[in-house]
Design an enzyme around this catalytic site. Structure first.
Site, PDB file in Angstrom:
ATOM      1  N   HIS C  56       0.825  -1.210   0.000  1.00  0.00           N
ATOM      2  CA  HIS C  56       0.000   0.000   0.000  1.00  0.00           C
ATOM      3  C   HIS C  56       0.857   1.257   0.000  1.00  0.00           C
ATOM      4  O   HIS C  56       0.373   2.339   0.287  1.00  0.00           O
ATOM      5  CB  HIS C  56      -0.894   0.035   1.240  1.00  0.00           C
ATOM      6  CG  HIS C  56      -1.664  -1.216   1.473  1.00  0.00           C
ATOM      7  ND1 HIS C  56      -2.506  -1.739   0.532  1.00  0.00           N
ATOM      8  CD2 HIS C  56      -1.714  -2.062   2.528  1.00  0.00           C
ATOM      9  CE1 HIS C  56      -3.053  -2.853   1.012  1.00  0.00           C
ATOM     10  NE2 HIS C  56      -2.572  -3.082   2.216  1.00  0.00           N
ATOM     11  N   HIS C 219      -6.764  -4.300  -1.300  1.00  0.00           N
ATOM     12  CA  HIS C 219      -6.100  -5.597  -1.239  1.00  0.00           C
ATOM     13  C   HIS C 219      -6.331  -6.407  -2.498  1.00  0.00           C
ATOM     14  O   HIS C 219      -6.258  -7.630  -2.492  1.00  0.00           O
ATOM     15  CB  HIS C 219      -6.570  -6.388  -0.022  1.00  0.00           C
ATOM     16  CG  HIS C 219      -6.166  -5.733   1.259  1.00  0.00           C
ATOM     17  ND1 HIS C 219      -6.922  -4.766   1.854  1.00  0.00           N
ATOM     18  CD2 HIS C 219      -5.061  -5.875   2.033  1.00  0.00           C
ATOM     19  CE1 HIS C 219      -6.323  -4.350   2.961  1.00  0.00           C
ATOM     20  NE2 HIS C 219      -5.191  -4.998   3.091  1.00  0.00           N
TER      21      HIS C 219
END
Ligand SMILES: Nc1ncnc2c1ncn2[C@@H]1O[C@H](COP(=O)(O)OP(=O)(O)O)[C@@H](O)[C@H]1O
Ligand SMILES: Nc1ncnc2c1ncn2[C@@H]1O[C@H](COP(=O)(O)OP(=O)(O)O)[C@@H](O)[C@H]1O
Ligand SMILES: [Mg+2]
Ligand SMILES: [Mg+2]
Ligand SMILES: [Mg+2]
Ligand SMILES: [Mg+2]
Lengths: 332, 225, 332, 225
Positions: C56, C219
């Site tokens: 991320h 995700h």
């Protein structure tokens, strides 16, 4: 083609709307497609403008601001801006001390800036000097060809020379410094995938799953050679070796930039930088400053480029000087 | 559309309106062939040559539309075309085609109709402009490699007694041959030069558009009858 | 799979090497996979740690530094870090004033941080409080489910609450503020492509050329629904509408972030932001501050998310306070 | 591997070495089925369940390797397994499987061999740990939906007089059925819950790995004869 755009022909105009909405500290001239500082620099200081095709963001618009550029002229995607844009920007930013044009060495950019320089001198009498960056070691230099491409060193140059201009150096000094920076920097890039030019609507080239392109520029063009896909350690070698064999970086500090090409996430850039750092250390290059991230890109191309600039105390001081732009920011 | 040697229709002189038809015909051609031009540019460049010329020629036709009556001379028209290309195309082809028309404008000056020799002089001035701007030489794999043989053929055709239409058709054919002959070359100028050996085996996009430019001239002259 | 990596199982360890090479102002504990400020904050100030799966970036390691986090615990790609990492980090960063754990609401993250909190309290007696972000309007909230995901608001929270901690507020005040920020922020994301998890070796899902996923998290999971590919203006609507219908943003300033998901270049993000800005203005949302760029990403996924945070003068002041991290930097 | 009702070999008690075999057999299973587990997780999660368990079970086997002799009790072993999973897996499955083994350790305490009832108590304590940690209920589409029917079947088998191997085999079968029964469910816990209705039509990855865990137990017991 999957992109966050409306119509391909409106990409630049639409993106500039977003830039002006997101950055009150910038002023966007939508007609001429020029991005300015909202607050011009002081009278008597040399102004810097750069420009080129769009699709390389944050270059150049993201580098307009205190300590770096005064204006960026935005061309269509991968297409150099037109001379009238540069003439307009030159006239607007001149603070009586002349204007430096920072041009990446591509036939189109060079010719358009050349015409702009001729026109600006004729029209307004503003003194214009030009530095053409040509740091890409993937391309063999020769008087018979268009020469090397201008790539990553352009970012470092805009930062360092921007600081010098902010300090009040005159146009000759600024020009000298910019040429020195260009001469002391080298870059090399590679791609895992092609990019897709919006107007073309499909990838510029096909690249099989097990191949990569070594020696790409920033326009989605194929590289110098297609080679088997390799791991990051091996890729780092293929990027660093040609740089180090082209210029001697021993005996002084260096500034290193690892830039993504637009479609590669930060985690991979850091990973690759880890490998690059090992190689530079092994070769005795003393890395004094580092940038890792997307700084000079090629739309959504996956890949990265490495730039190494031979610095000195003076250059490091200018590097560390305050800068406040969308793309680079420190000390302010 | 081969050469029409032996045709009876002899085109005597070329009006400004016919020059506008030339531009209009070139605009249509780059629209039709835009995808092809961009595909050529994808192989050895940056995939924008079609879009560049479509944007440029649309701007040109926008700028000259309805102005045919007010544009007095060939020089005025061609200057407007050149400036429009310079300020709307960008890239390499913008200054190159722009300079072509700006120099062509200087050559034609305030003439309102051109004879065959004047057309040749106009084209030659244009090509000289491209060379002055881009420093291309024969065999560098650029638009020069279509234009130069095209203009040579134009001149030879006139010398051998053909009219301006016949000369333009010879020029278009020779430019097409020149375009095809760029395929085996290694590019030495422009963006394709970065590819080195890998530029071999691909037609140069600018040579392809230049062949269209000369074909459009022949078409406009044929239509003018 | 084409990535700038060595072996899939080494991605995190290798990337952390690059982070430590590139950032002398950070200290990387490679064994525990924790990124710290090289220079800890003053004694007596509340410390902030965050963490989560990797992939991320710049979240969270890129937000470690003065004015933001004290440490980031890095899990494997898309896998929450383990409690021992958080226990270690908590012990190291505590300056006697307690530690705030900033956790994105995912079952894994919540459970691992929970275990860490229990262990830290038992082992070291450090006072730990936890804020769980859950700002994703794509997910319907319910006491029967895992609830909403924590996404973009996490970035804004780390900045604002980091400033409050730097000012010396105590743990209760810092916790209160962090809960308020979470309650006042909403996000929505969309994807044009899947991402590829290195260990999986292929895209998580297939998405046809004419479809996109609306309501994705970070995700690489599929979104709430698959809808026809649309232009940026229409996409902006699909992102902004659910945010504005979930919370009333009238009557005060807002902070807006448009984050890329990792594979989308900046030019598209600015373009999309232009459309988002139009919609917010139409809806009467007063945008006081803006961030456009890659801030919370999902590996190489193409797409973007929009976060809107209802602010006030106090929050804007904390937003504007100095911050010096790899990913966000101003005022210093 | 169906149930072996009526088999003559009666497993009386389960040694710590057999527990190690169980873990080793589970490690082999997640290696073999890792890609499948990750594919299940790609459909409704984040494509890491296989990698998570491979990393975890490799760490577990590394931690217990050569320690069988020194690990005195079942409790010591299972505690080490739990801690290793907690500190090496992360994600949802790390704390869940970790807690399973930590609670199982508490249940077995310092026993060095377990009778059938003790094995059931161990498994039940583990499942209670999962519930305490994750709050899953029947039908939430999680590992609970494989483990709970598995343990019920284990208990019923014992009640109906089967030995520990028979019970484990019944448990493995029931867990496999439970795993398959997650397919039509809407996920209410874990990452798959974000998909809402779109989680229907896919087997839950955690249920699949839990079915492997109980199958591995049956396999280890069968090998122990
Ligand atoms: N120096 C030059 N002289 C003549 N023609 C050139 C030169 N450089 C490039 N060209 C022509 O320009 C064409 C490319 O035009 P275009 O794609 O529009 O611009 P760019 O290369 O900037 O993207 C080439 O195919 C070539 O024919
Ligand atoms: N609250 C919960 N209770 C029980 N099991 C859960 C819960 N949340 C998730 N799980 C299980 O965890 C599995 C996913 O594990 P894994 O993919 O390793 O972790 P993550 O979801 O963090 O990526 C799911 O398939 C589900 O069986
Ligand atoms: Mg171009
Ligand atoms: Mg081109
Ligand atoms: Mg995960
Ligand atoms: Mg998972």
């Amino acid at each position: 083609m999957k992109k966050l755009i409306n119509k391909p022909e409106d990409v630049l105009a639409d993106a500039l709307k977003g830039v002006s909405e997101a950055h009150p500290e910038l002023r966007v001239d939508h007609q001429h497609r020029v991005i300015y500082r909202a607050q011009p620099k002081d009278h008597g200081k040399v102004a810097l403008i750069s420009g080129g095709g769009s699709g390389h963001e944050p270059l150049h618009g993201g580098f307009v601001g205190v300590g770096m550029l005064d204006a960026a002229c935005c061309g269509e995607v991968f297409t150099s801006p037109t001379p009238d844009q540069m003439v307009e920007a030159t006239t607007v930013v001149d603070q009586g001390a002349g204007v430096l044009h920072i041009v990446k060495n591509y036939t189109g950019d060079v010719m358009n800036f050349e015409m702009a320089g001729e026109m600006a001198a004729a029209d307004s009498g503003v003194r214009v000097e030009t530095v053409v960056t040509d740091d890409d070691v993937a391309v063999q230099d020769s008087t018979w060809t268009a020469g090397r491409r201008g790539v990553g060193v352009t970012v470092l140059l805009e930062k360092i020379v921007g600081a010098a201009a902010e300090e009040g150096r005159d146009l000759d000094a600024v020009l000298d410094l910019s040429k020195r920076i260009n001469a002391q920097g080298r870059s090399m890039g590679m791609a895992l995938t092609s990019c897709t030019v919006p107007a073309a609507g499909k990838p510029t080239f096909d690249l099989p799953e097990d191949q990569m392109e070594m020696g790409v520029g920033i326009h989605g063009e194929p590289g110098r050679k297609r080679v088997p896909l390799a791991g990051a350690a091996e890729i780092a070698e293929q990027l660093v070796d040609p740089i180090l064999s082209d210029l001697d970086f021993q005996g002084g500090p260096s500034i290193v930039m690892l830039s993504g090409l637009g479609g590669t996430p930060l985690i991979e850039l850091y990973l690759l930088y880890g490998e690059v750092a090992v190689l530079l250390e092994k070769a005795g290059v003393q890395v004094a400053r580092t940038l890792v991230g997307d700084y000079i890109t090629s739309l959504d191309m996956a890949g990265a480029s490495v730039t190494v600039l031979k610095a000195d105390d003076e250059i490091l001081r200018l590097w560390d000087a305050p800068v406040k732009t969308a793309g680079l920011r420190w000390g302010l | 559309m081969g050469t029409l040697t032996g045709t009876v229709a002899v085109t005597e002189s070329v009006s400004v309106a016919t020059l506008v038809d030339w531009l209009s015909s070139f605009r249509d051609a780059v629209h039709e062939q835009g995808t092809y031009l961009t595909e050529l540019d994808s192989a050895i460049g940056d995939a924008d040559h079609g879009a560049n010329l479509i944007r440029g020629m649309d701007a040109v036709m926008g700028a000259v539309a309805g102005e045919v009556s007010t544009v007095g001379s060939a020089g005025d028209l061609l200057k407007k075309v050149g400036m429009t290309l310079v300020t709307s195309v960008g890239g390499a082809s913008g200054p190159l085609y722009g300079t072509f028309f700006l120099r062509a404008a200087t050559a034609t000056g305030d003439a309102t109709s051109l004879d065959a020799a004047a057309v040749l002089a106009m084209l030659r001035a244009g090509l000289e402009g491209i060379v002055a701007r881009g420093k291309a030489e024969a065999g560098d794999k650029t638009m020069y490699d279509a234009l130069a043989p095209g203009l040579d053929a134009f001149a030879s055709a006139l010398e051998s007694g053909r009219d301006v239409l016949g000369a333009a058709e010879a020029a278009a054919d020779a430019a097409a041959d020149g375009r095809d002959a760029t395929e085996p070359l290694i590019a030495l100028k422009g963006r394709a030069s970065y590819l080195g050996e890998r530029s071999v085996g691909h037609i140069d996009p600018g040579a392809a558009s230049s062949a269209l430019l000369l074909r459009a001239l022949a078409d406009a002259l044929a239509a003018a009858g």
